[in-house]
Scaffold this motif. Structure first.
Motif, mmCIF file in Angstrom:
data_model
loop_
_atom_site.group_PDB
_atom_site.id
_atom_site.type_symbol
_atom_site.label_atom_id
_atom_site.label_comp_id
_atom_site.label_asym_id
_atom_site.label_seq_id
_atom_site.Cartn_x
_atom_site.Cartn_y
_atom_site.Cartn_z
ATOM 1 N N ALA A 74 47.104 32.341 38.221
ATOM 2 C CA ALA A 74 47.698 31.373 37.299
ATOM 3 C C ALA A 74 48.837 30.591 37.944
ATOM 4 O O ALA A 74 49.065 29.426 37.596
ATOM 5 N N LEU A 75 49.542 31.206 38.881
ATOM 6 C CA LEU A 75 50.691 30.553 39.501
ATOM 7 C C LEU A 75 50.328 29.684 40.698
ATOM 8 O O LEU A 75 51.199 29.024 41.262
ATOM 9 N N LYS A 76 49.046 29.679 41.064
ATOM 10 C CA LYS A 76 48.629 28.799 42.152
ATOM 11 C C LYS A 76 48.820 27.350 41.734
ATOM 12 O O LYS A 76 48.688 26.989 40.567
ATOM 13 N N GLN A 77 49.093 26.510 42.686
ATOM 14 C CA GLN A 77 49.320 25.102 42.385
ATOM 15 C C GLN A 77 48.036 24.390 41.987
ATOM 16 O O GLN A 77 48.048 23.465 41.202
ATOM 17 N N THR A 78 46.902 24.847 42.552
ATOM 18 C CA THR A 78 45.626 24.215 42.215
ATOM 19 C C THR A 78 45.108 24.778 40.919
ATOM 20 O O THR A 78 45.452 25.886 40.522
ATOM 21 N N ALA A 79 44.277 24.040 40.236
ATOM 22 C CA ALA A 79 43.722 24.488 38.963
ATOM 23 C C ALA A 79 42.832 25.700 39.176
ATOM 24 O O ALA A 79 42.164 25.840 40.189
ATOM 25 N N VAL A 80 42.835 26.568 38.181
ATOM 26 C CA VAL A 80 42.025 27.773 38.269
ATOM 27 C C VAL A 80 40.599 27.420 37.858
ATOM 28 O O VAL A 80 40.260 27.433 36.689
ATOM 29 N N GLN A 81 39.785 27.068 38.850
ATOM 30 C CA GLN A 81 38.401 26.732 38.589
ATOM 31 C C GLN A 81 37.544 27.273 39.720
ATOM 32 O O GLN A 81 37.975 27.327 40.871
ATOM 33 N N ALA A 82 36.349 27.668 39.380
ATOM 34 C CA ALA A 82 35.392 28.113 40.385
ATOM 35 C C ALA A 82 34.013 28.045 39.768
ATOM 36 O O ALA A 82 33.857 28.106 38.565
ATOM 37 N N THR A 83 33.018 27.892 40.596
ATOM 38 C CA THR A 83 31.651 27.882 40.102
ATOM 39 C C THR A 83 31.153 29.307 39.997
ATOM 40 O O THR A 83 31.692 30.226 40.590
ATOM 41 N N ALA A 84 30.081 29.469 39.221
ATOM 42 C CA ALA A 84 29.514 30.806 39.083
ATOM 43 C C ALA A 84 29.016 31.316 40.417
ATOM 44 O O ALA A 84 29.044 32.509 40.694
ATOM 45 N N GLU A 85 28.531 30.414 41.264
ATOM 46 C CA GLU A 85 28.024 30.835 42.569
ATOM 47 C C GLU A 85 29.131 31.390 43.446
ATOM 48 O O GLU A 85 28.898 32.259 44.284
ATOM 49 N N ALA A 86 30.333 30.891 43.287
ATOM 50 C CA ALA A 86 31.446 31.340 44.116
ATOM 51 C C ALA A 86 32.013 32.671 43.634
ATOM 52 O O ALA A 86 32.743 33.330 44.341
ATOM 53 N N GLU A 87 31.679 33.048 42.426
ATOM 54 C CA GLU A 87 32.197 34.294 41.857
ATOM 55 C C GLU A 87 31.475 35.484 42.477
ATOM 56 O O GLU A 87 30.277 35.452 42.730
ATOM 57 N N ASP A 88 32.207 36.539 42.764
ATOM 58 C CA ASP A 88 31.614 37.765 43.296
ATOM 59 C C ASP A 88 30.850 38.461 42.170
ATOM 60 O O ASP A 88 31.433 39.077 41.297
ATOM 61 N N LYS A 89 29.521 38.346 42.212
ATOM 62 C CA LYS A 89 28.715 38.870 41.118
ATOM 63 C C LYS A 89 28.854 40.376 40.985
ATOM 64 O O LYS A 89 29.065 40.909 39.907
ATOM 65 N N LYS A 90 28.711 41.088 42.087
ATOM 66 C CA LYS A 90 28.826 42.541 42.029
ATOM 67 C C LYS A 90 30.247 42.959 41.643
ATOM 68 O O LYS A 90 30.438 43.957 40.959
ATOM 69 N N GLY A 91 31.218 42.184 42.091
ATOM 70 C CA GLY A 91 32.602 42.522 41.790
ATOM 71 C C GLY A 91 32.886 42.501 40.302
ATOM 72 O O GLY A 91 33.606 43.355 39.784
ATOM 73 N N ALA A 92 32.336 41.522 39.579
ATOM 74 C CA ALA A 92 32.555 41.424 38.143
ATOM 75 C C ALA A 92 31.957 42.634 37.426
ATOM 76 O O ALA A 92 32.586 43.222 36.544
ATOM 77 N N PHE A 93 30.753 43.013 37.802
ATOM 78 C CA PHE A 93 30.092 44.156 37.178
ATOM 79 C C PHE A 93 30.846 45.446 37.484
ATOM 80 O O PHE A 93 31.112 46.260 36.590
ATOM 81 N N ARG A 94 31.216 45.619 38.748
ATOM 82 C CA ARG A 94 31.929 46.832 39.154
ATOM 83 C C ARG A 94 33.284 46.943 38.455
ATOM 84 O O ARG A 94 33.704 48.037 38.059
ATOM 85 N N THR A 95 33.967 45.803 38.313
ATOM 86 C CA THR A 95 35.275 45.822 37.656
ATOM 87 C C THR A 95 35.146 46.236 36.198
ATOM 88 O O THR A 95 35.934 47.044 35.694
ATOM 89 N N GLY A 96 34.153 45.684 35.511
ATOM 90 C CA GLY A 96 33.926 46.073 34.117
ATOM 91 C C GLY A 96 33.641 47.550 33.975
ATOM 92 O O GLY A 96 34.172 48.221 33.084
ATOM 93 N N ALA A 97 32.802 48.082 34.878
ATOM 94 C CA ALA A 97 32.477 49.508 34.836
ATOM 95 C C ALA A 97 33.702 50.361 35.132
ATOM 96 O O ALA A 97 33.951 51.378 34.468
ATOM 97 N N ALA A 98 34.495 49.948 36.131
ATOM 98 C CA ALA A 98 35.679 50.723 36.509
ATOM 99 C C ALA A 98 36.704 50.748 35.383
ATOM 100 O O ALA A 98 37.309 51.795 35.108
ATOM 101 N N ILE A 99 36.911 49.605 34.724
ATOM 102 C CA ILE A 99 37.889 49.554 33.631
ATOM 103 C C ILE A 99 37.482 50.516 32.517
ATOM 104 O O ILE A 99 38.294 51.286 32.004
ATOM 105 N N SER A 100 36.213 50.478 32.126
ATOM 106 C CA SER A 100 35.780 51.313 31.006
ATOM 107 C C SER A 100 35.738 52.793 31.378
ATOM 108 O O SER A 100 36.027 53.656 30.552
ATOM 109 N N MET A 101 35.408 53.110 32.626
ATOM 110 C CA MET A 101 35.354 54.509 33.042
ATOM 111 C C MET A 101 36.749 55.126 33.121
ATOM 112 O O MET A 101 36.937 56.297 32.811
#
Length: 209
Positions: free
Chosen positions: A92-119
């Motif tokens: 949020a504090l970066k000077q550039t806008a917080v934007q990214a495409t779905a392709e640039a997002e770490d797909k496995k990272g999002a799934f793993r993070t969700g699992a880790a938070i709930s576990m």
């Protein structure tokens, strides 16, 4: 069996709906990458939700009351929340806008993070220690394998439904928001994660002292 499955679905949504770490991470990732990353966080969280649900229904949840296991889960959960909170605020504090495409997002990272938070979420553990025990004690589940399977199936369908609802809401919200709003919401999500982490840390220290 249908009423048991419906009860499982209702409990799943009532458990998933209140704002918490998974919701904050879903919003943060969804604002960056859209529907896909938001959905993957939600789907990953189902892993932990189902694990604690089944553990409670088959009588394994009291194991979490063992000091070593409870402390390990608490430290892991607090560390994860602090890390995700710091990442959100940094973005949020970066000077550039917080934007990214779905392709640039770490797909496995999002799934793993969700699992880790709930576990590693002590809130989920506490929820199932109380609610799961009450369900078994009342005879609503646990009297036979078919009844328990119906409840778990309903719970799974409920969590899947909520996962898609959350991902769709974040997806449409992303379309309506301007870059400045992205940064503000990302900051709020990061700060909320830190608040969750500090709250859990203070509770854990209070229990130990």
């Amino acid at each position: 069996m249908l009423s048991t499955a419906l009860a499982g679905a209702i409990i799943a949504i009532s458990f998933s709906a209140p704002p918490g770490p998974v919701a904050m991470e879903t919003i943060r990732r969804g604002l960056r990458g859209g529907f896909g990353p938001a959905l993957r966080v939600q789907l990953g969280s189902i892993i932990g939700d189902l694990t604690w649900c089944i553990a409670a229904l088959i009588g394994l949840a009291p194991l979490v009351q063992v000091d070593f296991i409870r402390t390990t889960l608490g430290v892991a959960g607090i560390g994860l929340l602090m890390y995700l909170g710091a990442m959100g605020i940094r973005e949020a504090l970066k000077q550039t806008a917080v934007q990214a495409t779905a392709e640039a997002e770490d797909k496995k990272g999002a799934f793993r993070t969700g699992a880790a938070i709930s576990m590693a979420n002590p809130i989920a553990v506490g929820y199932w220690l109380s609610v799961g025990g009450a369900l078994v004690a009342s005879g609503a589940v646990g009297t036979d394998a078919g009844q328990t399977a119906s409840f778990v199936a309903g719970f799974l369908l409920g969590t899947l439904l909520w996962a898609f609802i959350m991902a769709i809401v974040v997806r449409w919200g992303k379309q309506l928001l301007k870059p400045a709003a992205f940064r503000a919401i990302t900051f709020v999500c990061g700060a909320a994660m830190l608040v969750f982490g500090f709250t859990l840390a203070s509770q854990m220290l209070g229990a130990l002292l």
